[in-house]
Design an enzyme around this catalytic site. Structure first.
Site, PDB file in Angstrom:
ATOM      1  N   GLU B  74     -45.647  -1.808 -14.490  1.00 11.11           N
ATOM      2  CA  GLU B  74     -44.291  -1.208 -15.343  1.00 11.11           C
ATOM      3  C   GLU B  74     -43.568  -2.484 -15.438  1.00 11.11           C
ATOM      4  O   GLU B  74     -42.744  -2.651 -16.539  1.00 11.11           O
ATOM      5  CB  GLU B  74     -43.776  -0.040 -14.333  1.00 11.11           C
ATOM      6  CG  GLU B  74     -44.253   1.003 -14.193  1.00 11.11           C
ATOM      7  CD  GLU B  74     -45.424   0.996 -13.121  1.00 11.11           C
ATOM      8  OE1 GLU B  74     -45.872   0.080 -12.343  1.00 11.11           O
ATOM      9  OE2 GLU B  74     -46.225   2.284 -13.130  1.00 11.11           O
ATOM     10  N   HIS B 141     -43.124  10.985  -6.392  1.00  9.72           N
ATOM     11  CA  HIS B 141     -43.236  11.536  -7.686  1.00  9.72           C
ATOM     12  C   HIS B 141     -42.180  12.570  -7.893  1.00  9.72           C
ATOM     13  O   HIS B 141     -42.104  13.461  -8.681  1.00  9.72           O
ATOM     14  CB  HIS B 141     -44.675  12.370  -7.766  1.00  9.72           C
ATOM     15  CG  HIS B 141     -45.777  11.409  -7.740  1.00  9.72           C
ATOM     16  ND1 HIS B 141     -46.212  10.976  -6.619  1.00  9.72           N
ATOM     17  CD2 HIS B 141     -46.457  10.986  -8.919  1.00  9.72           C
ATOM     18  CE1 HIS B 141     -47.294  10.181  -6.878  1.00  9.72           C
ATOM     19  NE2 HIS B 141     -47.654  10.243  -8.250  1.00  9.72           N
TER      20      HIS B 141
END
Lengths: 326, 340
Positions: B74, B141
């Site tokens: 990322e 998540h």
């Protein structure tokens, strides 16, 4: 001149002489503002000059890495601009909001070095990707210290550039400790990413120039990035290479001694002018420098109120008045 | 362009209602069609169509130069997006889950957010992705990431609550010259109550402008994202007791529409702030101090907040339900304030 070398054009040699003289003066001269150490390596002038420079935002992109005037000059920055950054002047491109390495001028293809080692390889990888996506004849050059290869961020950027065959050239400055790891380390990294590798040392200017120019040609033809290991200079005079180039220019590029001296005088006059001008320029003014860069209005007193609680209310500095007014 | 268009990007042009997720997909599609500078980057967004299938069919239509499957890195691809933005492109980066934005924190806060400040020019780019709990996703998540970035000048943060806003705000975010973090609550993606007819024209919602989701005069609830729906439910319940609640949907957290909050508090005199993010350092604290600065004299009670508790997001359903703010929590706090 090396047997395998085609001579550089006379124009390039003259430019290199001019920028080399200026870089030398800026890096080593007295009276430099600020306390930021200036790192310079004349080889970086040559490597940056091997890229395609333009002042219309359509040339190559260069991230000079260390606070080195060399690549900046090769990409069109003037000594005065460089010194404004170094001197944290309000007239500096970043208006003294950020350090000398942050100097960016996208029209001339210069982008400031910011973030920890490896960051700019990520950023330049994306810029190179943009060139490739648009089918432009452009490439990106970034100078990093070898230490960047110890960061995950650098590898993420390198991996991305390699996977996208981005037209990127990464020069790794092999500082002395890094050099002990040897250029084999750079070769191994390059093999791992399936990209080209080269090493440059205290070689004649034409070879340095051709190494980068060749990497650039490969890059813009869609053959992906190149890693270049820039080996440490020897223990001797760091400017010996420059002097050798001057001699070669005299000897082989058809530049006369009179011309070389004229170029040297012009370079020196440019730096002198920049230093004199800089001394008269204002320091950064906080409001002018910061407000345009802020996302929001700067709060005004009293406290941080911006709207009086009722029409006609005026601050006296006494918070109790608020209650009275109510 | 080859092939049939993916169905999830054609709801509006077919005159059918769209879900929140379809609204996101429509916004991306339309902006990519409108502006060739817009391109997508992210993990599994191409061949796989994204973890939530937002970009299903995009690769086939726009090609691999505009729908780029990235490595699981990322930081690296967000940095690369910055480079592309420097060169005039408008990248939209997808975080597969916004929890994964943390490796990009460095480049977002140190490099991207400071670009304009450093004189390196604007960086028009969007980092978008799913956030929020309620899906039993556990700590990695389910997070809300807004406050990790709220403190960083130079960024914009958008967090829509409706399908129409999701589309309009995302289109604005892509057109904005600043880096935008765009949060999409997973609980809204396919929620039936979020399915709605979207405006057929080029629907753009300006950044930085809050929305009055419900008008009232007794109590202001300021909130955003999924919690807007909790607040509206709570307002309906309070309404049965004769309490008229005003619900302000912030839409954009940075810049914060302070004027809209102040105007509502000046009308109601009571303020309740609701967010799904955890309590300490949550946006409620910032809103409270701004009201203290600008509308203290209008307050007729303490400013209260209903938030998640200060804990990582739990995995078990029972624990997560306890962790998250509920409609009942909002009703309880609302009643307390109204009776104060």
């Amino acid at each position: 001149m090396h047997g395998d070398a085609s001579p550089l054009s006379r124009e390039v040699v003259r430019d290199l002489l001019y920028q080399g003289f200026q870089a030398r003066l800026l890096a080593g001269g007295a009276g430099m503002p600020g306390d930021t150490p200036v790192s310079v390596d004349i080889r970086t002038v040559v490597m940056a000059r091997a890229m395609r420079h333009s002042s219309d935002g359509k040339g190559d992109l260069c991230c000079p890495g260390h606070l080195s005037p060399g690549p900046m000059l090769a990409f069109g920055a003037t000594p005065l601009e460089f010194l404004r950054q170094l001197g944290r002047k309000g007239t500096a491109p970043a208006a003294a909001r950020s350090g000398g390495r942050s100097w960016t001028d996208q029209r001339r293809g210069l982008i400031g070095w910011d973030g920890p080692p490896g960051t700019m390889t990520q950023v330049l990888a994306g810029a190179a990707l943009a060139f490739a996506q648009r089918g432009q004849d452009r490439a990106a050059l970034v100078f990093e210290e070898f230490v960047a290869t110890e960061t995950g961020g650098w590898h993420e950027g390198m991996n991305f550039a390699a996977a996208q065959s981005a037209p990127l050239i990464v020069v790794l400055d092999m500082t002395q400790p890094a050099d002990r790891a040897g250029t084999g380390a750079v070769d191994a990294i390059a093999r791992g990413y399936g990209v080209s590798a080269a090493a440059v040392a205290e070689e004649p200017y034409p070879r340095l120039f051709r190494t980068v120019a060749s990497a650039r040609r490969r890059a813009v033809r869609g053959r992906g990035p190149t890693l270049i290991a820039m080996l440490p200079r020897g223990e001797g005079d760091p400017w010996a290479l420059h002097d050798a180039f001057v001699a070669r220019a005299l000897d082989e590029a058809g530049v006369s001694d009179v011309e070389v001296r004229a170029i040297e005088r012009a370079a020196s006059a440019g730096v002198d002018h920049a230093l004199n001008r800089l001394a008269r320029e204002p320091e950064a003014e906080p409001h002018d420098a910061l407000v345009p860069a802020c996302a929001h209005e700067v709060p005004q007193p009293p406290w941080t109120r911006r709207v009086p609680p009722e029409p006609g209310w005026r601050a006296t500095g006494d918070p109790r008045e608020l209650h009275d007014a109510r | 362009m080859p092939g049939e268009l993916p169905r999830h990007v054609t709801r509006t042009r077919e005159g059918r209602p769209a879900t929140f997720l379809e609204a996101i997909a429509e916004a991306l599609w339309e902006e990519m069609e409108r502006d060739s500078r817009v391109f997508l980057m992210g993990e599994d967004i191409g061949a796989y169509g994204g973890a939530f299938k937002v970009t299903r069919g995009f690769l086939e239509h726009f090609g691999q130069s505009r729908v780029i499957d990235t490595p699981i890195a990322e930081g690296g691809f967000t940095g690369a997006a910055a480079g592309a933005a420097h060169m005039g492109l408008r990248p939209v980066v997808e975080m597969q889950f916004m929890d994964f934005i943390s490796p990009a924190y460095d480049v977002l806060t140190n490099y991207i957010a400071t670009s304009l400040y450093r004189g390196a020019g604007p960086l028009p780019m969007v980092v978008r992705g799913p956030v929020g709990g309620g899906n039993r996703g556990g700590p990695f998540h389910s997070q809300n990431v807004e406050m990790a970035f709220f403190h960083t000048p130079g960024l914009r943060i958008v967090y829509p609550s409706t399908a129409a806003d999701a589309k309009g705000l995302l289109k604005s975010a892509i057109r904005d010259d600043n880096p935008v973090i765009f949060e999409e609550h997973k609980g809204l993606y396919r929620a039936p109550h979020c399915r709605e007819m979207l405006p057929a024209d080029d629907h753009v919602v300006p950044l930085g402008k809050a929305r009055v989701a419900m008008e009232g005069e007794d109590l202001t609830i300021v909130t955003y994202g999924l919690m807007v729906h909790h607040a509206l439910e709570a307002a309906a319940e309070l309404g049965r007791d004769g309490v008229r609640v005003e619900v302000i949907d912030l839409r954009t957290l940075l810049p914060l529409d302070e004027d809209a909050i102040v105007a509502s508090v000046q009308k109601t005199g009571k303020l309740l702030i609701v967010h799904e993010d955890t309590r300490t350092g949550g946006i409620a604290g910032e809103i409270a101090i701004r009201i203290n600065e600008r509308a203290f004299e209008w307050l007729d009670g303490p400013i209260l907040r209903v938030t998640a508790i200060d804990s990582p997001v739990p995995f078990s359903g029972e624990l997560e339900d306890y962790f998250l703010p509920s409609v009942a929590d909002v009703v309880t706090a609302g009643r307390y304030l109204v009776d104060y």
